[in-house]
Write a protein that holds these residues in place. Structure first.
Motif, PDB file in Angstrom:
ATOM      1  N   VAL A 170       0.850  -1.189   0.000  1.00 50.67           N
ATOM      2  CA  VAL A 170       0.000   0.000   0.000  1.00 50.67           C
ATOM      3  C   VAL A 170       0.887   1.241   0.000  1.00 50.67           C
ATOM      4  O   VAL A 170       1.803   1.355   0.816  1.00 50.67           O
ATOM      5  CB  VAL A 170      -0.948   0.023   1.213  1.00 50.67           C
ATOM      6  N   GLU A 171       0.600   2.174  -0.920  1.00 50.74           N
ATOM      7  CA  GLU A 171       1.349   3.420  -1.015  1.00 50.74           C
ATOM      8  C   GLU A 171       0.391   4.603  -0.971  1.00 50.74           C
ATOM      9  O   GLU A 171      -0.679   4.573  -1.583  1.00 50.74           O
ATOM     10  CB  GLU A 171       2.156   3.471  -2.322  1.00 50.74           C
ATOM     11  N   GLU A 172       0.801   5.634  -0.253  1.00 53.33           N
ATOM     12  CA  GLU A 172      -0.013   6.844  -0.125  1.00 53.33           C
ATOM     13  C   GLU A 172       0.462   7.852  -1.172  1.00 53.33           C
ATOM     14  O   GLU A 172       1.298   8.700  -0.899  1.00 53.33           O
ATOM     15  CB  GLU A 172       0.112   7.430   1.284  1.00 53.33           C
ATOM     16  N   GLY A 173      -0.035   7.749  -2.381  1.00 53.99           N
ATOM     17  CA  GLY A 173       0.349   8.666  -3.439  1.00 53.99           C
ATOM     18  C   GLY A 173       1.037   7.960  -4.592  1.00 53.99           C
ATOM     19  O   GLY A 173       1.402   6.785  -4.521  1.00 53.99           O
ATOM     20  N   SER A 174       1.241   8.723  -5.671  1.00 54.30           N
ATOM     21  CA  SER A 174       1.668   8.149  -6.952  1.00 54.30           C
ATOM     22  C   SER A 174       3.175   8.070  -7.121  1.00 54.30           C
ATOM     23  O   SER A 174       3.654   7.620  -8.166  1.00 54.30           O
ATOM     24  CB  SER A 174       1.076   8.972  -8.106  1.00 54.30           C
ATOM     25  N   GLY A 175       3.962   8.485  -6.140  1.00 53.77           N
ATOM     26  CA  GLY A 175       5.407   8.478  -6.283  1.00 53.77           C
ATOM     27  C   GLY A 175       5.977   7.119  -6.629  1.00 53.77           C
ATOM     28  O   GLY A 175       6.987   7.016  -7.350  1.00 53.77           O
ATOM     29  N   ILE A 176       5.339   6.056  -6.157  1.00 54.00           N
ATOM     30  CA  ILE A 176       5.816   4.699  -6.410  1.00 54.00           C
ATOM     31  C   ILE A 176       5.835   4.363  -7.897  1.00 54.00           C
ATOM     32  O   ILE A 176       6.607   3.499  -8.337  1.00 54.00           O
ATOM     33  CB  ILE A 176       4.934   3.675  -5.638  1.00 54.00           C
ATOM     34  N   TYR A 177       5.018   5.054  -8.700  1.00 56.82           N
ATOM     35  CA  TYR A 177       4.977   4.761 -10.129  1.00 56.82           C
ATOM     36  C   TYR A 177       6.300   5.075 -10.832  1.00 56.82           C
ATOM     37  O   TYR A 177       6.531   4.592 -11.948  1.00 56.82           O
ATOM     38  CB  TYR A 177       3.846   5.536 -10.803  1.00 56.82           C
ATOM     39  N   ALA A 178       7.142   5.875 -10.207  1.00 55.39           N
ATOM     40  CA  ALA A 178       8.443   6.184 -10.812  1.00 55.39           C
ATOM     41  C   ALA A 178       9.462   5.072 -10.606  1.00 55.39           C
ATOM     42  O   ALA A 178      10.528   5.090 -11.225  1.00 55.39           O
ATOM     43  CB  ALA A 178       8.985   7.499 -10.244  1.00 55.39           C
ATOM     44  N   ASP A 179       9.134   4.101  -9.764  1.00 57.77           N
ATOM     45  CA  ASP A 179      10.044   2.985  -9.487  1.00 57.77           C
ATOM     46  C   ASP A 179       9.799   1.876 -10.511  1.00 57.77           C
ATOM     47  O   ASP A 179       9.053   0.922 -10.270  1.00 57.77           O
ATOM     48  CB  ASP A 179       9.822   2.474  -8.061  1.00 57.77           C
ATOM     49  N   VAL A 180      10.428   2.010 -11.653  1.00 55.16           N
ATOM     50  CA  VAL A 180      10.164   1.116 -12.783  1.00 55.16           C
ATOM     51  C   VAL A 180      10.555  -0.319 -12.453  1.00 55.16           C
ATOM     52  O   VAL A 180       9.850  -1.276 -12.815  1.00 55.16           O
ATOM     53  CB  VAL A 180      10.900   1.616 -14.037  1.00 55.16           C
ATOM     54  N   GLU A 228       6.437   9.498 -13.103  1.00 53.92           N
ATOM     55  CA  GLU A 228       5.417   8.635 -12.514  1.00 53.92           C
ATOM     56  C   GLU A 228       4.436   8.140 -13.575  1.00 53.92           C
ATOM     57  O   GLU A 228       4.121   6.947 -13.624  1.00 53.92           O
ATOM     58  CB  GLU A 228       4.689   9.393 -11.407  1.00 53.92           C
ATOM     59  N   ILE A 229       3.938   9.041 -14.414  1.00 52.21           N
ATOM     60  CA  ILE A 229       2.972   8.613 -15.423  1.00 52.21           C
ATOM     61  C   ILE A 229       3.655   7.717 -16.451  1.00 52.21           C
ATOM     62  O   ILE A 229       3.063   6.738 -16.932  1.00 52.21           O
ATOM     63  CB  ILE A 229       2.274   9.812 -16.113  1.00 52.21           C
ATOM     64  N   ALA A 230       4.926   7.987 -16.750  1.00 55.20           N
ATOM     65  CA  ALA A 230       5.641   7.112 -17.671  1.00 55.20           C
ATOM     66  C   ALA A 230       5.782   5.718 -17.079  1.00 55.20           C
ATOM     67  O   ALA A 230       5.627   4.707 -17.784  1.00 55.20           O
ATOM     68  CB  ALA A 230       7.022   7.697 -17.977  1.00 55.20           C
ATOM     69  N   GLY A 231       6.059   5.640 -15.783  1.00 56.73           N
ATOM     70  CA  GLY A 231       6.171   4.341 -15.138  1.00 56.73           C
ATOM     71  C   GLY A 231       4.863   3.590 -15.112  1.00 56.73           C
ATOM     72  O   GLY A 231       4.820   2.371 -15.360  1.00 56.73           O
ATOM     73  N   LEU A 232       3.775   4.295 -14.818  1.00 52.98           N
ATOM     74  CA  LEU A 232       2.460   3.658 -14.790  1.00 52.98           C
ATOM     75  C   LEU A 232       2.069   3.131 -16.165  1.00 52.98           C
ATOM     76  O   LEU A 232       1.641   1.977 -16.303  1.00 52.98           O
ATOM     77  CB  LEU A 232       1.410   4.656 -14.289  1.00 52.98           C
ATOM     78  N   ILE A 233       2.225   3.964 -17.184  1.00 57.20           N
ATOM     79  CA  ILE A 233       1.862   3.538 -18.534  1.00 57.20           C
ATOM     80  C   ILE A 233       2.730   2.365 -18.976  1.00 57.20           C
ATOM     81  O   ILE A 233       2.236   1.387 -19.563  1.00 57.20           O
ATOM     82  CB  ILE A 233       1.979   4.714 -19.515  1.00 57.20           C
ATOM     83  N   GLY A 234       4.010   2.433 -18.673  1.00 58.32           N
ATOM     84  CA  GLY A 234       4.896   1.336 -19.052  1.00 58.32           C
ATOM     85  C   GLY A 234       4.509   0.031 -18.388  1.00 58.32           C
ATOM     86  O   GLY A 234       4.550  -1.034 -19.017  1.00 58.32           O
ATOM     87  N   ALA A 235       4.114   0.105 -17.115  1.00 57.85           N
ATOM     88  CA  ALA A 235       3.708  -1.110 -16.407  1.00 57.85           C
ATOM     89  C   ALA A 235       2.461  -1.715 -17.029  1.00 57.85           C
ATOM     90  O   ALA A 235       2.385  -2.934 -17.250  1.00 57.85           O
ATOM     91  CB  ALA A 235       3.467  -0.789 -14.931  1.00 57.85           C
ATOM     92  N   VAL A 236       1.469  -0.874 -17.326  1.00 59.82           N
ATOM     93  CA  VAL A 236       0.231  -1.386 -17.923  1.00 59.82           C
ATOM     94  C   VAL A 236       0.513  -1.970 -19.300  1.00 59.82           C
ATOM     95  O   VAL A 236       0.047  -3.065 -19.633  1.00 59.82           O
ATOM     96  CB  VAL A 236      -0.839  -0.281 -17.978  1.00 59.82           C
ATOM     97  N   ARG A 237       1.301  -1.273 -20.092  1.00 58.64           N
ATOM     98  CA  ARG A 237       1.619  -1.782 -21.437  1.00 58.64           C
ATOM     99  C   ARG A 237       2.309  -3.140 -21.371  1.00 58.64           C
ATOM    100  O   ARG A 237       2.162  -3.976 -22.273  1.00 58.64           O
ATOM    101  CB  ARG A 237       2.494  -0.784 -22.190  1.00 58.64           C
ATOM    102  N   SER A 238       3.039  -3.376 -20.277  1.00 58.95           N
ATOM    103  CA  SER A 238       3.765  -4.635 -20.128  1.00 58.95           C
ATOM    104  C   SER A 238       2.920  -5.739 -19.493  1.00 58.95           C
ATOM    105  O   SER A 238       3.404  -6.862 -19.353  1.00 58.95           O
ATOM    106  CB  SER A 238       5.024  -4.402 -19.278  1.00 58.95           C
ATOM    107  N   GLY A 239       1.690  -5.406 -19.090  1.00 59.33           N
ATOM    108  CA  GLY A 239       0.803  -6.452 -18.600  1.00 59.33           C
ATOM    109  C   GLY A 239       0.254  -6.277 -17.203  1.00 59.33           C
ATOM    110  O   GLY A 239      -0.547  -7.104 -16.745  1.00 59.33           O
ATOM    111  N   THR A 240       0.649  -5.236 -16.496  1.00 59.63           N
ATOM    112  CA  THR A 240       0.100  -4.992 -15.162  1.00 59.63           C
ATOM    113  C   THR A 240      -1.350  -4.533 -15.283  1.00 59.63           C
ATOM    114  O   THR A 240      -1.645  -3.595 -16.034  1.00 59.63           O
ATOM    115  CB  THR A 240       0.917  -3.925 -14.419  1.00 59.63           C
TER     116      THR A 240
END
Length: 234
Positions: free
Chosen positions: A40-50, A72-84
């Motif tokens: 569990v993370e409080e906020g979107s900062g974790i999305y930068a941890d590719v 952060e948004i680049a990390g989120l999009i990359g994760a989803v594109r890869s199957g998350t």
């Protein structure tokens, strides 16, 4: 045989009125019971941890009216594109990061309005002014989809989301906003209430009901969200 567990990331925060802590906490036991290790993370900062996101099978997000950084948004999009998988409800996913057009394209819909139950000038300035009784209609052609199979149309008393969306969404349920004498629009408007979207290898689930805990606890809403988590996970 080794018990292979999946990894779920819960990202929450933003406007307290959407009860991001209470609503996400409701689903933590469900995730644990279905084989997920949960962070569990409080906020979107974790999305930068590719590197970490490469290990995540499912993201559950409830983070309303915040901004998001480019990394952060680049990390989120990359994760989803890869199957998350990515699952969320109400403003926690459909009104999360207003500063990012890339996020809007990823999600496929943006909150625009929720009508008040009477003329706004006649109502007190509180959240309940926007709680209207409305119907969520299951799209007949999608009745066998795993998220809504066996569910019938259902009613809620809460905010009814008018969303701006595109036709790349697979819409599983809709809701129709009435046109009343005092509204500036002159005919009923039908909007998606539940939709899925594939982005690269990843699956996305958006459920627009979910203003507060009592709505997420509704049997129909909770069923769709829980099924969505299992369906979307890598």
């Amino acid at each position: 045989m080794t018990d292979v567990r999946k990894n779920a990331l819960v990202v929450r925060g933003g406007w307290d009125g959407h009860q991001p802590y209470e609503t996400t906490a409701l689903f933590l036991p469900f995730l644990h019971d279905h084989g997920f290790e949960v962070r569990v993370e409080e906020g979107s900062g974790i999305y930068a941890d590719v590197d970490y996101l490469e290990t995540v099978d499912l993201i559950v997000q409830c983070n309303t009216m915040n901004t998001i950084e480019k990394a952060e948004i680049a990390g989120l999009i990359g994760a989803v594109r890869s199957g998350t998988g990515l699952v969320g409800w109400h403003g926690g996913i459909a009104d999360s990061y207003r500063n990012s057009a890339d996020y809007l394209q990823l999600i496929g819909g943006q909150f625009a309005h929720h009508p008040s139950k009477a003329q706004p000038e006649d109502l007190p300035d509180d959240a309940a002014r926007n709680f209207v009784r409305y119907t969520v209609n299951i799209v007949p052609e999608q009745a066998d989809h795993p998220l809504v199979r066996g569910l019938a149309d259902f009613e809620l008393t809460t905010e009814q989301y008018w969303v701006l969306s595109d036709d790349y969404n697979d819409v599983l349920a809709t809701t129709t906003l009435a046109a009343r004498d005092y509204d500036p629009w002159n005919r009923p408007v039908t909007c998606p209430a539940v939709w899925t979207r594939q982005w690269g290898e990843g699956l996305i689930v958006v459920v627009t009901p979910g203003h507060q805990l009592d709505i997420v606890e509704d049997a129909n809403v909770r069923t769709i969200i829980e099924r969505g988590m299992l369906w979307a996970a890598r």
